[in-house]
Motif scaffolding. Sequence first.
Motif, PDB file in Angstrom:
ATOM      1  N   HIS A 157       3.552   6.440   6.964  1.00 47.44           N
ATOM      2  CA  HIS A 157       3.366   5.248   6.129  1.00 47.44           C
ATOM      3  C   HIS A 157       4.683   4.500   5.962  1.00 47.44           C
ATOM      4  O   HIS A 157       4.737   3.269   6.081  1.00 47.44           O
TER       5      HIS A 157
ATOM      6  N   ASP B 253       2.751  10.886   5.121  1.00 49.67           N
ATOM      7  CA  ASP B 253       3.567  10.063   4.220  1.00 49.67           C
ATOM      8  C   ASP B 253       4.734   9.417   4.974  1.00 49.67           C
ATOM      9  O   ASP B 253       5.059   8.243   4.756  1.00 49.67           O
TER      10      ASP B 253
ATOM     11  N   SER C 149       0.883   3.980  -2.965  1.00 50.87           N
ATOM     12  CA  SER C 149       0.469   5.347  -2.662  1.00 50.87           C
ATOM     13  C   SER C 149       1.542   6.368  -3.014  1.00 50.87           C
ATOM     14  O   SER C 149       1.242   7.432  -3.572  1.00 50.87           O
TER      15      SER C 149
ATOM     16  N   ASP D  64       2.897  -1.309  -8.195  1.00 49.74           N
ATOM     17  CA  ASP D  64       2.000  -2.359  -7.697  1.00 49.74           C
ATOM     18  C   ASP D  64       2.807  -3.658  -7.608  1.00 49.74           C
ATOM     19  O   ASP D  64       2.841  -4.454  -8.546  1.00 49.74           O
TER      20      ASP D  64
ATOM     21  N   ASP E 260       0.829  -1.210   0.000  1.00 46.50           N
ATOM     22  CA  ASP E 260       0.000   0.000   0.000  1.00 46.50           C
ATOM     23  C   ASP E 260       0.866   1.264   0.000  1.00 46.50           C
ATOM     24  O   ASP E 260       0.528   2.248  -0.656  1.00 46.50           O
ATOM     25  N   THR E 261       1.984   1.224   0.728  1.00 49.94           N
ATOM     26  CA  THR E 261       2.860   2.393   0.783  1.00 49.94           C
ATOM     27  C   THR E 261       3.514   2.654  -0.564  1.00 49.94           C
ATOM     28  O   THR E 261       3.562   3.797  -1.039  1.00 49.94           O
TER      29      THR E 261
END
Length: 494
Positions: free
Chosen positions: A302, A299, A135, A140, A131-132
Amino acid sequence: MASHPAPTPAPGPHASAPTLRPGALGTADIAFFVVSAAAPLTVMAGVAPLALLIGGTGAPAAYLAAGLTLGLFAVGFTTMSRHVRGAGGFYAFITQGLGRPAGFGAALLALLGYLGMNIGVYGLLSSATHDTLLSLTGLDVPWPLIALTGLVVIWYGGYRSIDFGAKLLGVLLLAETGILVLLAGAVLLKGGAHGLSLDAFSPAHLTDRGMPGVLAMAFAAFTGFESTVIYRREARDPDRTVPRATYLAVAFLGLFYAFVVWTVIQAFGDREVVAAAAEDPGGLFFTAISGYVGPWAADTMHVLIVTSLLASLLAFHNATNRYGLALAEEGVLPAALGRVHPRHRSPYVAGLAQTVLGAVVVLAFAAAGADPYTQLLLWVNTPGMLALVTLQLLAALAVPLYFRRLTHRAGVLRTVLAPVTATVLLAAALWLIVTHTDLITGASPAVNTMLILLVPTVFLIGTGYALRARATRPGVYAAFATEHAPPAAPAPTS
């Protein structure tokens, strides 16, 4: 003047074998391992919002209650650690207090606990890192690739010397606690949403409807703090260092958890925080720090969650390696697992075996199409956490039974009152966790039952192994967990 060669030691299986590095760890080093294993940032950002959602604004009181209970446990635990000096941690204590069959059962339960807590977290590492990266960079990356990369990184950290690991964990722990302190400081400076209130610490909240579930989560948040005794052979002045590190870890975690959750309540307001947690539990802390500090801090948080998980994994990896080393030395596990690296002085074969096992589990879950968070993490972590809380309960019970048979100078408070009280409270905590497992896993009743029953099953397998060893390997059985401190001097007679 002619020199004479040093006498050659008598031959033997361990005459020249390298050992763990004695005197490598001080109080702060051991505390770093223990607190890092708890992963404070991950517990706060990932679990505390759910605690608020279930128990309301009384959640900080639950973390304090769990800390006080485990502080009582630490009183008897550390007192006994001055007398039982083996490297077996929990199982050595339980053997000396409850007997060898229970000790063998505890040894297997410890392996289940530490392996479960370690391997399961690779699912959370995969999910959080995925996810980090998505984002912040748009990448991916498949979660199995992240998990396998993490396994290699953690293997290398465990392969290196223990002081290397302590320094690395110190840096990572300061970073993850620092971002939480930054959030708390900003909330306090700005006075929160509606001013600051201490209502969250009211004892009346302990009777709130959702508090049993929150208490279960609070006790789970301390898992691994007792691993201080595993590092006894590598500690400087272990009779002082191990107790100090244990108390320091429990006090820090209990006070820090309660303080941080309280500040987040102030960030939203006593009435609004539960609604905010219900709307976006995973984003509660990120919303708070973004609003009070800035989007850059969200951020950063994360990224630091990923490093927090790496620190937790390395701490559990090292603890598990030392359990494997101790059991190999006992003759319970294959002797190869007892090999220590000649330069790094680390149990490198045990670390490699653990890494291979972790890779097998990760690949099996990936092949089954499992979710890294809801299945790999929760299904593997939960029996590990239950095993460790069960071991805490058994160790607390072992303390008064051990001291009843020993001439000693320790007071009744440390050898009877504190451990007996801790036994009762830990039994209640274990019951709360078992009866609220659905809140922790989110799984079906059938899956939860299987995960819970795994713990007594492993313990019974261990006791059965003990009975077989007593008949077929009497030497191994008799020597199991027998390394003690010298007997205490007799009490003076009047």
